[in-house]
Scaffold this motif. Structure first.
Motif, short mmCIF file in Angstrom:
data_model
loop_
_atom_site.label_atom_id
_atom_site.label_comp_id
_atom_site.label_asym_id
_atom_site.label_seq_id
_atom_site.Cartn_x
_atom_site.Cartn_y
_atom_site.Cartn_z
N CYS A 164 -13.01 15.15 -20.66
CA CYS A 164 -13.87 15.00 -19.48
C CYS A 164 -15.30 15.37 -19.84
O CYS A 164 -15.54 16.14 -20.76
CB CYS A 164 -13.38 15.91 -18.36
N ARG A 165 -16.23 14.84 -19.05
CA ARG A 165 -17.64 15.17 -19.25
C ARG A 165 -18.01 16.45 -18.50
O ARG A 165 -18.83 17.23 -18.94
CB ARG A 165 -18.52 14.01 -18.78
N THR A 166 -17.38 16.68 -17.34
CA THR A 166 -17.77 17.78 -16.46
C THR A 166 -16.59 18.67 -16.11
O THR A 166 -15.43 18.27 -16.24
CB THR A 166 -18.36 17.24 -15.15
N ASN A 167 -16.89 19.86 -15.61
CA ASN A 167 -15.83 20.74 -15.11
C ASN A 167 -15.14 20.15 -13.89
O ASN A 167 -13.94 20.30 -13.72
CB ASN A 167 -16.40 22.12 -14.78
N ALA A 168 -15.90 19.45 -13.04
CA ALA A 168 -15.28 18.77 -11.90
C ALA A 168 -14.31 17.70 -12.39
O ALA A 168 -13.23 17.51 -11.81
CB ALA A 168 -16.35 18.15 -11.00
N GLY A 169 -14.67 17.03 -13.48
CA GLY A 169 -13.76 16.06 -14.08
C GLY A 169 -12.49 16.71 -14.58
O GLY A 169 -11.40 16.16 -14.44
N VAL A 170 -12.61 17.91 -15.15
CA VAL A 170 -11.43 18.65 -15.62
C VAL A 170 -10.49 18.92 -14.45
O VAL A 170 -9.28 18.69 -14.54
CB VAL A 170 -11.83 19.97 -16.32
N VAL A 171 -11.03 19.39 -13.33
CA VAL A 171 -10.19 19.67 -12.16
C VAL A 171 -9.51 18.39 -11.69
O VAL A 171 -8.30 18.37 -11.44
CB VAL A 171 -11.02 20.31 -11.03
N GLY A 172 -10.27 17.30 -11.59
CA GLY A 172 -9.69 16.03 -11.17
C GLY A 172 -8.61 15.54 -12.12
O GLY A 172 -7.56 15.03 -11.69
N ALA A 173 -8.82 15.70 -13.41
CA ALA A 173 -7.83 15.27 -14.41
C ALA A 173 -6.56 16.11 -14.33
O ALA A 173 -5.46 15.59 -14.47
CB ALA A 173 -8.43 15.34 -15.81
N VAL A 174 -6.70 17.41 -14.11
CA VAL A 174 -5.52 18.28 -13.98
C VAL A 174 -4.69 17.82 -12.78
O VAL A 174 -3.48 17.65 -12.88
CB VAL A 174 -5.91 19.76 -13.85
N VAL A 175 -5.34 17.62 -11.65
CA VAL A 175 -4.62 17.19 -10.44
C VAL A 175 -3.93 15.86 -10.66
O VAL A 175 -2.74 15.71 -10.40
CB VAL A 175 -5.58 17.12 -9.23
N ALA A 176 -4.66 14.88 -11.18
CA ALA A 176 -4.09 13.54 -11.36
C ALA A 176 -2.95 13.51 -12.37
O ALA A 176 -1.91 12.92 -12.12
CB ALA A 176 -5.19 12.56 -11.77
N THR A 177 -3.14 14.15 -13.52
CA THR A 177 -2.10 14.09 -14.55
C THR A 177 -0.90 14.93 -14.17
O THR A 177 0.24 14.56 -14.45
CB THR A 177 -2.64 14.52 -15.93
N HIS A 178 -1.12 16.05 -13.49
CA HIS A 178 0.01 16.88 -13.05
C HIS A 178 0.84 16.14 -12.02
O HIS A 178 2.07 16.18 -12.04
CB HIS A 178 -0.50 18.21 -12.49
N GLU A 179 0.19 15.44 -11.10
CA GLU A 179 0.92 14.70 -10.07
C GLU A 179 1.70 13.53 -10.66
O GLU A 179 2.79 13.22 -10.22
CB GLU A 179 -0.04 14.22 -8.98
N VAL A 180 1.14 12.87 -11.67
CA VAL A 180 1.81 11.72 -12.28
C VAL A 180 2.96 12.16 -13.19
O VAL A 180 4.04 11.60 -13.14
CB VAL A 180 0.79 10.87 -13.08
N HIS A 181 2.73 13.17 -14.01
CA HIS A 181 3.72 13.54 -15.03
C HIS A 181 4.59 14.74 -14.66
O HIS A 181 5.55 15.04 -15.34
CB HIS A 181 3.02 13.80 -16.37
N ARG A 182 4.22 15.44 -13.62
CA ARG A 182 4.98 16.60 -13.12
C ARG A 182 5.23 17.67 -14.18
O ARG A 182 6.13 18.47 -14.06
CB ARG A 182 6.32 16.15 -12.53
N GLY A 183 4.44 17.67 -15.22
CA GLY A 183 4.56 18.70 -16.25
C GLY A 183 3.38 19.65 -16.18
O GLY A 183 2.39 19.40 -15.51
N ARG A 184 3.49 20.75 -16.86
CA ARG A 184 2.40 21.72 -16.91
C ARG A 184 1.25 21.14 -17.72
O ARG A 184 1.43 20.34 -18.63
CB ARG A 184 2.88 23.03 -17.55
N VAL A 185 0.04 21.55 -17.37
CA VAL A 185 -1.18 21.04 -17.99
C VAL A 185 -1.90 22.22 -18.64
O VAL A 185 -2.05 23.28 -18.04
CB VAL A 185 -2.10 20.38 -16.93
N HIS A 186 -2.36 22.01 -19.86
CA HIS A 186 -3.15 23.04 -20.53
C HIS A 186 -4.61 22.64 -20.46
O HIS A 186 -4.97 21.50 -20.76
CB HIS A 186 -2.74 23.18 -22.00
N VAL A 187 -5.46 23.58 -20.03
CA VAL A 187 -6.90 23.35 -20.01
C VAL A 187 -7.51 24.18 -21.14
O VAL A 187 -7.32 25.40 -21.19
CB VAL A 187 -7.52 23.76 -18.66
#
Length: 196
Positions: free
Chosen positions: A37-60
């Protein structure tokens, strides 16, 4: 970079040092993969989207503590409540209206918070969600999320660029997009390609 933009409408062969075949495409890979991601807001959005799609834990990469602190501080501002521990990016702000004014003036952290608040009105709940979705152990995660600057020197087998990057290859899309105030950032293309 000029050579890459000259090839924007043609397939580009990418040769890495990996002993396996590499490719660049628009498909979302199966986990495990990394989102840059380019931004911290992008990081938050990516965590939400990928967690909802894959239902797995996300590492930041770098952890979620700073992001959670920012979201919780912004939540207090939005509610008009007293803040005892302002986030460093928001110390100069005393009201939600001031945060909106800073975002309009081009202050990136304020703009990112406002974008998140539009998508997720309950910032406190978003902070709690981020804490629940996150795992501190990278190898235990199906998805790794990082800002591009924290990815420096790292490599992953599968890399996805998040939607907060400026699409330098699409002039019409770039003209229509709302990338926030100020000049649109350029994509550090080479640095991102070598992470993959």
């Amino acid at each position: 970079m000029r050579n890459l933009t000259a090839l924007q409408d043609r397939p580009v062969e990418v040769r890495g040092k990996a002993p396996w075949a590499t490719r660049v495409d628009a498909a979302l890979p199966r986990p495990p993969f990394t989102v840059l991601c380019r931004t911290n807001a992008g990081v938050v959005g990516a965590v939400v989207a990928t967690h909802e799609v894959h239902r797995g834990r996300v590492h930041v990469v770098g952890g979620v503590e700073e992001l959670v602190h920012l979201l919780r501080d912004a939540a207090l501002l939005k509610k008009g409540e007293r803040r005892t521990d302002p986030h460093p990016d928001l110390t100069m702000v005393e009201t939600w209206e001031e945060l909106e004014a800073l975002a309009e003036a081009g202050y990136a952290p304020a703009y990112g918070v406002l974008r998140l608040a539009q998508e997720h009105p309950d910032l406190e709940a978003l902070a709690a969600y981020l804490e629940r979705a996150w795992t501190p152990v990278e190898v235990a995660a199906g998805v790794v999320v990082s800002t591009a600057h924290k990815a420096k020197g790292r490599e992953w087998d599968r890399v996805v660029l998040w939607d907060d990057f400026y699409p330098w290859w699409e002039e019409e899309a770039a003209a229509r997009a709302n990338w926030g105030p100020g000049p649109a950032p350029s994509l550090p293309c080479y640095a991102l390609l070598v992470c993959a």
